[in-house]
Design a protein around this motif. Sequence first.
Motif, PDB file in Angstrom:
ATOM      1  N   PHE A  16      -2.998   8.921  -3.029  1.00  0.00           N
ATOM      2  CA  PHE A  16      -3.616   8.880  -4.712  1.00  0.00           C
ATOM      3  C   PHE A  16      -3.157   8.726  -5.887  1.00  0.00           C
ATOM      4  N   PRO A  83     -10.794   6.730   1.909  1.00  0.00           N
ATOM      5  CA  PRO A  83      -9.724   6.871   0.589  1.00  0.00           C
ATOM      6  C   PRO A  83     -11.178   6.270  -0.580  1.00  0.00           C
ATOM      7  N   LYS A  87     -11.407   6.916  -5.461  1.00  0.00           N
ATOM      8  CA  LYS A  87     -11.366   5.043  -5.437  1.00  0.00           C
ATOM      9  C   LYS A  87     -13.008   5.226  -7.091  1.00  0.00           C
TER      10      LYS A  87
END
Length: 157
Positions: A16, A83, A87
Amino acid sequence: MGYFLSRYWAYKVKNFKNYSDLGSINQKYFYFPLQVVPEVSANLWAPNFQNFLETIRATAMNLPGEYTLVVKEHPVMVGWRNPKFYKKVSNLPNIKMISSILTSDEVIRNPKCIGVITASGTTGFEAVMLGKLALTFAPMYYNELPNSAQITNFNDM
């Protein structure tokens, strides 16, 4: 299938790009450690705060202006949350996401850390033992100690 998906997500989370370096955070902050779910302390003791995305957003919005909220994933949960969650969190105002590789001890001992805000985790107890504030959304055994309190609504911050 679930195992392979979790490993793929773990790969995505480890790579990330929106993590902040703890040393680069210039303002004082409160630390929000994400908890393992399902877990009794998150699901049973703090049922109104299970939506971590909304809880993080509301917490950050209600902090006094001179503070930011630093969010870190629990190392055991890496690969188990989508994920897209990270974000979304990193795009919220007044939020800094840091890597789960850091220990909670490192984050709490940082001189810019004012304290911990948690649904019900033991990280709050660690903060109190280190002389920092601990604010919890659930009634916790350590709320009786100095520097600790239960938050019953976001405006209490």
